[in-house]
Motif scaffolding. Structure first.
Motif, PDB file in Angstrom:
ATOM      1  N   TRP A   1       0.800  -1.226   0.000  1.00 51.50           N
ATOM      2  CA  TRP A   1       0.000   0.000   0.000  1.00 51.50           C
ATOM      3  C   TRP A   1       0.830   1.271   0.000  1.00 51.50           C
ATOM      4  O   TRP A   1       0.258   2.364  -0.015  1.00 51.50           O
ATOM      5  CB  TRP A   1      -0.982  -0.027   1.170  1.00 51.50           C
ATOM      6  N   GLU A   2       2.154   1.185  -0.016  1.00 51.84           N
ATOM      7  CA  GLU A   2       2.934   2.370  -0.364  1.00 51.84           C
ATOM      8  C   GLU A   2       2.521   2.871  -1.742  1.00 51.84           C
ATOM      9  O   GLU A   2       2.672   4.063  -2.048  1.00 51.84           O
ATOM     10  CB  GLU A   2       4.429   2.047  -0.398  1.00 51.84           C
ATOM     11  N   ASN A   3       2.000   1.968  -2.568  1.00 50.41           N
ATOM     12  CA  ASN A   3       1.571   2.355  -3.902  1.00 50.41           C
ATOM     13  C   ASN A   3       0.342   3.254  -3.895  1.00 50.41           C
ATOM     14  O   ASN A   3      -0.009   3.820  -4.933  1.00 50.41           O
ATOM     15  CB  ASN A   3       1.305   1.103  -4.747  1.00 50.41           C
ATOM     16  N   TYR A   4      -0.298   3.395  -2.748  1.00 47.38           N
ATOM     17  CA  TYR A   4      -1.397   4.346  -2.615  1.00 47.38           C
ATOM     18  C   TYR A   4      -0.918   5.706  -2.115  1.00 47.38           C
ATOM     19  O   TYR A   4      -1.737   6.583  -1.843  1.00 47.38           O
ATOM     20  CB  TYR A   4      -2.466   3.796  -1.662  1.00 47.38           C
ATOM     21  N   MET A   5       0.385   5.888  -1.974  1.00 45.30           N
ATOM     22  CA  MET A   5       0.958   7.159  -1.528  1.00 45.30           C
ATOM     23  C   MET A   5       1.454   7.908  -2.768  1.00 45.30           C
ATOM     24  O   MET A   5       2.521   7.587  -3.313  1.00 45.30           O
ATOM     25  CB  MET A   5       2.104   6.902  -0.548  1.00 45.30           C
ATOM     26  N   PRO A   6       0.708   8.903  -3.254  1.00 42.71           N
ATOM     27  CA  PRO A   6       1.078   9.569  -4.511  1.00 42.71           C
ATOM     28  C   PRO A   6       2.481  10.153  -4.494  1.00 42.71           C
ATOM     29  O   PRO A   6       3.190  10.083  -5.506  1.00 42.71           O
ATOM     30  CB  PRO A   6       0.015  10.668  -4.655  1.00 42.71           C
ATOM     31  N   LEU A   7       2.909  10.714  -3.363  1.00 40.52           N
ATOM     32  CA  LEU A   7       4.230  11.337  -3.328  1.00 40.52           C
ATOM     33  C   LEU A   7       5.335  10.288  -3.333  1.00 40.52           C
ATOM     34  O   LEU A   7       6.422  10.540  -3.861  1.00 40.52           O
ATOM     35  CB  LEU A   7       4.353  12.247  -2.102  1.00 40.52           C
ATOM     36  N   MET A   8       5.057   9.130  -2.780  1.00 44.89           N
ATOM     37  CA  MET A   8       6.013   8.028  -2.847  1.00 44.89           C
ATOM     38  C   MET A   8       6.222   7.611  -4.312  1.00 44.89           C
ATOM     39  O   MET A   8       7.355   7.435  -4.772  1.00 44.89           O
ATOM     40  CB  MET A   8       5.499   6.845  -2.026  1.00 44.89           C
ATOM     41  N   ARG A   9       5.138   7.481  -5.035  1.00 46.43           N
ATOM     42  CA  ARG A   9       5.257   7.113  -6.444  1.00 46.43           C
ATOM     43  C   ARG A   9       6.033   8.187  -7.211  1.00 46.43           C
ATOM     44  O   ARG A   9       6.911   7.872  -8.018  1.00 46.43           O
ATOM     45  CB  ARG A   9       3.864   6.921  -7.066  1.00 46.43           C
ATOM     46  N   GLN A  10       5.707   9.444  -6.948  1.00 51.13           N
ATOM     47  CA  GLN A  10       6.385  10.527  -7.654  1.00 51.13           C
ATOM     48  C   GLN A  10       7.889  10.515  -7.385  1.00 51.13           C
ATOM     49  O   GLN A  10       8.704  10.750  -8.290  1.00 51.13           O
ATOM     50  CB  GLN A  10       5.778  11.870  -7.229  1.00 51.13           C
ATOM     51  N   ALA A  11       8.256  10.217  -6.139  1.00 50.41           N
ATOM     52  CA  ALA A  11       9.679  10.152  -5.803  1.00 50.41           C
ATOM     53  C   ALA A  11      10.372   9.047  -6.587  1.00 50.41           C
ATOM     54  O   ALA A  11      11.499   9.228  -7.083  1.00 50.41           O
ATOM     55  CB  ALA A  11       9.856   9.936  -4.299  1.00 50.41           C
ATOM     56  N   MET A  12       9.726   7.905  -6.726  1.00 48.73           N
ATOM     57  CA  MET A  12      10.354   6.799  -7.455  1.00 48.73           C
ATOM     58  C   MET A  12      10.432   7.092  -8.947  1.00 48.73           C
ATOM     59  O   MET A  12      11.417   6.737  -9.607  1.00 48.73           O
ATOM     60  CB  MET A  12       9.591   5.500  -7.195  1.00 48.73           C
ATOM     61  N   TYR A  13       9.420   7.765  -9.498  1.00 49.45           N
ATOM     62  CA  TYR A  13       9.521   8.162 -10.903  1.00 49.45           C
ATOM     63  C   TYR A  13      10.707   9.116 -11.090  1.00 49.45           C
ATOM     64  O   TYR A  13      11.447   9.020 -12.074  1.00 49.45           O
ATOM     65  CB  TYR A  13       8.243   8.859 -11.369  1.00 49.45           C
ATOM     66  N   ALA A  14      10.862  10.037 -10.129  1.00 55.58           N
ATOM     67  CA  ALA A  14      11.952  11.012 -10.232  1.00 55.58           C
ATOM     68  C   ALA A  14      13.317  10.347 -10.114  1.00 55.58           C
ATOM     69  O   ALA A  14      14.312  10.880 -10.622  1.00 55.58           O
ATOM     70  CB  ALA A  14      11.791  12.090  -9.162  1.00 55.58           C
TER      71      ALA A  14
END
Length: 307
Positions: A164-177
C-alpha cells in the motif's frame, strides 16, 4: 529485451532457513528459464502473518500474543546475517537480478523490507516500507527516506514500492523522479481491485510494473499458529493476483489467482521511450511552478551520540 519473472509462491513462515532455501531454488528455476529479473512477494522470507492479531487489543496484550511475536521475530533476518549472502550467491550463480520481500530485524524492531540484489555487486538496496498498513504497525517499524533505494542493472533501473505504499502519490512521484524503469511491487494485496492500482501506476509512471503476491494457504502456516480473524476465502489466506504490465498499460502476464505460478514476460524498454511522447510525470508533464516535492533522504535515528 529483458526477460522478467514474477514469482507467486508461498513463504515458509517463521522459518528463515527454509524460506531462503526455497528462494534459492526459485532463483535457480527462473535463471534456467533465462530470466534477467525476478520479483518475489512481500515478506517472502519471514512471512506475512495474515489474520494474526498477536493478542493485542486497545489496552490489552496477552502472553500468548507475545509468544507469537517472539516466534515471528526469530524468523526474521538481519542484513548482516547468513541469509543475504546465500541470496547473493544464488543471484550471481544464475545471473538473475532479484527483488525479494523479507522481514528484517534491526535491534529490537522488525521492518518489512524489499531487498534488491545484483548478480554482479550483491546487495544493491534495502527498502524499508515507509508506512505499514493498519495493524501491521503493531509488528513493523517505519522506514525512512534513506532507504528509497534503486538498483542499476545492465537492462535499466529497478526500484521497489511495497504493497500500500503504492497508494501514496508522493512516494510514487519520488520513485519516478529516481528514474525507475522496472517498478517492482511486492504485495500482500490479493483483491481484484489491486489490478486497477497496478495499471494506473504503469500508465502514470510510464514504467513496467511487476507485482508479486503470495499464494498462501492455512496449511503453509505452523499447525499451532492461530488465525484470529477469518480470512475472506477460508483456508486460502492469500490468493495471488500477480501481474506484469507495460508502460502503456498493456497486461503482459497475469493476473493469476488461486495457484502457485511463475509469470514471465519479455520487456522492451523502447515501449517506455515511446510512451513519453505525450507524458512524463516528472518532466514535461510536470508543473514545478505550481507543485513541488521535497524528499528527505537523511537517515532518522532515535538516538544520536555527539561529542
Amino acid at each position: 529485451m529483458t526477460k522478467a519473472a514474477v514469482i507467486q509462491s508461498a513463504s515458509i513462515p517463521f522459518d528463515a532457513e527454509a524460506a531462503t532455501t526455497k528462494a534459492e531454488r526459485l532463483i535457480a528455476e527462473v535463471g534456467a528459464a533465462g530470466a534477467d529479473l525476478a520479483v518475489f512477494p512481500e515478506a517472502f522470507i519471514g512471512g506475512y502473518p495474515k489474520g494474526t492479531a498477536f493478542g493485542a487489543a486497545i489496552g490489552i496484550r496477552t502472553e500468548r500474543g507475545r509468544e507469537e511475536y517472539a516466534r515471528y521475530s526469530a524468523g526474521a533476518i538481519a542484513l548482516d546475517g547468513p541469509e543475504v549472502p546465500r541470496l547473493e550467491q544464488a543471484a550471481a550463480e544464475h545471473g538473475v537480478h532479484v527483488v525479494i520481500g523479507v522481514i528484517e530485524r534491526l535491534g529490537n524492531t522488525l521492518y518489512c523490507t524489499a531487498l534488491m540484489i545484483s548478480p554482479e555487486t550483491g546487495l544493491a538496496g534495502a527498502h524499508r516500507k515507509l508506512m505499514p498498513t493498519g495493524t501491521e504497525r503493531l509488528v513493523w517499524g517505519f522506514g525512512d527516506g534513506s532507504t528509497l533505494d534503486t538498483m542499476d542493472a545492465p537492462f535499466g533501473r529497478v526500484g521497489s514500492v511495497i504493497c500500500w505504499e503504492n497508494y501514496m502519490p508522493l512516494m510514487r512521484q519520488a520513485m519516478y523522479a529516481k528514474g525507475v524503469q522496472f517498478y517492482c511491487a511486492p504485495t500482500a494485496d490479493d483483491r481484484p481491485s489491486w489490478q486497477a492500482t497496478m495499471t494506473h501506476v504503469a500508465i502514470e509512471g510510464r514504467v513496467f510494473v511487476l507485482s508479486a503476491c503470495q499464494y498462501l494457504t492455512r496449511a503453509d502456516l505452523p499447525a499451532d499458529h492461530p488465525i484470529d480473524v477469518e480470512a475472506p476465502h477460508g483456508d486460502v489466506l492469500m490468493r495471488g493476483g500477480s501481474v506484469i504490465i507495460d508502460p502503456a498499460g498493456t497486461v503482459l502476464a497475469g493476473p493469476v489467482f488461486d495457484e502457485e505460478t511463475i509469470l514471465y514476460a519479455e520487456l522492451d524498454l523502447s515501449v517506455k521511450t515511446r510512451s513519453h511522447l505525450d507524458f512524463d510525470p516528472v518532466g514535461h508533464y510536470a508543473r514545478p511552478d505550481v507543485f513541488s516535492l521535497t524528499v528527505d533522504t537523511r537517515p532518522r535515528q532515535a538516538v544520536t551520540f555527539t561529542e
